[in-house]
Scaffold this motif. Structure first.
Motif, PDB file in Angstrom:
ATOM      1  N   TYR A   9      41.833  34.693  41.275  1.00 16.41           N
ATOM      2  CA  TYR A   9      43.142  35.303  41.535  1.00 16.41           C
ATOM      3  C   TYR A   9      43.436  35.318  43.035  1.00 16.41           C
ATOM      4  N   PHE A  10      44.640  34.859  43.378  1.00 21.10           N
ATOM      5  CA  PHE A  10      45.136  34.909  44.752  1.00 21.10           C
ATOM      6  C   PHE A  10      46.291  35.908  44.792  1.00 21.10           C
ATOM      7  N   PRO A  11      46.050  37.153  45.182  1.00 19.61           N
ATOM      8  CA  PRO A  11      47.134  38.144  45.209  1.00 19.61           C
ATOM      9  C   PRO A  11      48.207  37.779  46.248  1.00 19.61           C
ATOM     10  N   THR A  12      49.431  38.141  45.955  1.00 22.85           N
ATOM     11  CA  THR A  12      50.516  37.989  46.926  1.00 22.85           C
ATOM     12  C   THR A  12      51.085  39.362  47.295  1.00 22.85           C
ATOM     13  N   THR A  13      51.515  40.118  46.287  1.00 22.10           N
ATOM     14  CA  THR A  13      52.059  41.458  46.556  1.00 22.10           C
ATOM     15  C   THR A  13      51.223  42.558  45.917  1.00 22.10           C
ATOM     16  N   ALA A  14      50.122  42.192  45.292  1.00 22.26           N
ATOM     17  CA  ALA A  14      49.225  43.170  44.676  1.00 22.26           C
ATOM     18  C   ALA A  14      47.973  43.321  45.531  1.00 22.26           C
ATOM     19  N   ILE A  15      47.234  44.406  45.291  1.00 15.88           N
ATOM     20  CA  ILE A  15      45.931  44.607  45.930  1.00 15.88           C
ATOM     21  C   ILE A  15      44.916  44.874  44.832  1.00 15.88           C
ATOM     22  N   ILE A  16      43.794  44.182  44.902  1.00 18.84           N
ATOM     23  CA  ILE A  16      42.718  44.331  43.927  1.00 18.84           C
ATOM     24  C   ILE A  16      41.553  45.040  44.600  1.00 18.84           C
ATOM     25  N   SER A  17      41.018  46.027  43.921  1.00 19.39           N
ATOM     26  CA  SER A  17      39.910  46.808  44.455  1.00 19.39           C
ATOM     27  C   SER A  17      38.615  46.422  43.755  1.00 19.39           C
ATOM     28  N   LEU A  18      37.570  46.179  44.546  1.00 18.86           N
ATOM     29  CA  LEU A  18      36.249  45.895  43.997  1.00 18.86           C
ATOM     30  C   LEU A  18      35.450  47.192  44.024  1.00 18.86           C
ATOM     31  N   HIS A  19      35.016  47.640  42.842  1.00 16.19           N
ATOM     32  CA  HIS A  19      34.307  48.903  42.697  1.00 16.19           C
ATOM     33  C   HIS A  19      32.870  48.662  42.257  1.00 16.19           C
ATOM     34  N   GLN A  36      44.532  47.851  42.283  1.00  7.50           N
ATOM     35  CA  GLN A  36      44.761  49.115  42.997  1.00  7.50           C
ATOM     36  C   GLN A  36      46.246  49.361  43.231  1.00  7.50           C
ATOM     37  N   THR A  37      46.959  48.296  43.577  1.00  4.09           N
ATOM     38  CA  THR A  37      48.400  48.365  43.811  1.00  4.09           C
ATOM     39  C   THR A  37      49.066  47.265  43.002  1.00  4.09           C
ATOM     40  N   GLY A  38      49.953  47.647  42.105  1.00  2.33           N
ATOM     41  CA  GLY A  38      50.596  46.662  41.243  1.00  2.33           C
ATOM     42  C   GLY A  38      51.481  45.705  42.018  1.00  2.33           C
ATOM     43  N   GLY A  39      51.577  44.491  41.512  1.00  2.00           N
ATOM     44  CA  GLY A  39      52.397  43.472  42.149  1.00  2.00           C
ATOM     45  C   GLY A  39      52.180  42.143  41.452  1.00  2.00           C
ATOM     46  N   PHE A  40      52.188  41.096  42.239  1.00  2.00           N
ATOM     47  CA  PHE A  40      52.033  39.755  41.675  1.00  2.00           C
ATOM     48  C   PHE A  40      50.947  38.982  42.411  1.00  2.00           C
ATOM     49  N   GLY A  41      50.536  37.905  41.781  1.00  2.00           N
ATOM     50  CA  GLY A  41      49.572  37.003  42.373  1.00  2.00           C
ATOM     51  C   GLY A  41      49.559  35.712  41.570  1.00  2.00           C
ATOM     52  N   TYR A  42      48.727  34.796  41.979  1.00  2.00           N
ATOM     53  CA  TYR A  42      48.579  33.521  41.271  1.00  2.00           C
ATOM     54  C   TYR A  42      47.136  33.376  40.824  1.00  2.00           C
ATOM     55  N   ARG A  43      46.969  32.901  39.610  1.00  2.00           N
ATOM     56  CA  ARG A  43      45.619  32.638  39.137  1.00  2.00           C
ATOM     57  C   ARG A  43      45.475  31.148  38.878  1.00  2.00           C
TER      58      ARG A  43
END
Length: 249
Positions: free
Chosen positions: A50-60, A98-105
């Motif tokens: 996944y390549f986020p554009t307007t989202a943020i992904i959190s690694l926990h 973590q923050t909703g938005g968009f990305g490319y997979r």
């Protein structure tokens, strides 16, 4: 001018040369990443990167007692799924939006074919991986040695770098889970930042009123991470200027 959704909003995709981007772009799929979506579970394999554009992904990292703590974040500066091209297949962390938005997979198989060419894509992804490892290491140091207030400043600044707007939709419970501290600690730290005039907090919304104030109050960890991303990635040639609020300087 960029369209509303464009792969070049992700720094890594924007840094690809024409030949590599043209091979990968037909396989890039725009996806909506909603708050709380789990994109990867601990010890599981994934079929996509996944390549986020307007989202943020959190690694926990999840503890046996049910607790968790963020070890790194991935926004428009990076990619989720480094374990695939590092040869490990799986990772001990869980990936949550973590923050909703968009990305490319993109299918893992497609990206691995490009990675195995041992060309510009491989070098770019390995340099990003080194920067991500720096972020993970610095997060561990920060959580051990710095105050909750300093950690909160670091987290807010990194989030602003990725999103741009000064208003963030974040509950104190979510922030406490990210930092791995008690909610009361976040409440006290946020209260001090608000009293100093750096932020305004109400009903799950944090508005940054003084970024300069946060930068003065933050520990050195924020600067270390930012400089390392800049050192490793700023000299890549961009095909098109990406629309990044927090593009490495």
């Amino acid at each position: 001018m960029l369209h509303k959704h464009d792969p070049n909003q992700n720094f890594l995709l924007a840094a690809l040369l024409d030949a590599e981007f043209n091979r990968l772009s037909p396989h890039l799929e725009l996806v909506s990443l909603k708050l709380g979506n789990v994109l990867a579970e601990s010890a599981s394999k994934t079929d996509y990167l996944y390549f986020p554009t307007t989202a943020i992904i959190s690694l926990h990292y999840l503890l046996e007692n049910g607790g968790s703590s963020e070890i790194a974040g991935v926004g428009n500066e990076g990619v989720l799924g480094i374990s695939l091209f590092m040869g490990g297949d799986t990772t001990p962390s869980r990936a949550v939006v973590q923050t909703g938005g968009f990305g490319y997979r993109i299918p893992a198989r497609i990206l691995m074919e490009e990675f195995d060419r041992a060309g510009p894509v491989m070098r770019l992804l390995l340099r990003y991986t080194q920067a991500l490892i720096t972020q993970m290491s610095q997060t561990a140091v920060c959580n051990r040695h710095h105050s909750v207030e300093q950690q909160l400043c670091r987290w807010l600044l990194l989030t602003l770098d990725r999103l741009g707007p000064a208003e963030l939709t974040m509950t104190q419970e979510l922030i406490s889970n990210m930092l791995g501290v008690r909610r009361e600690g976040v409440t006290e730290a946020a209260g001090r930042l608000q009293a100093s005039g750096f932020i305004s907090y109400r009903r799950g919304h944090i508005t940054v009123t003084s970024r300069v104030g946060l930068e003065r109050n933050v520990c050195e960890c924020y600067g270390v991470v930012k400089k390392e991303f800049a050192r490793l990635l700023s000299d890549t040639r961009n095909r098109q200027p990406p629309a990044m609020a927090g593009r490495p300087a």
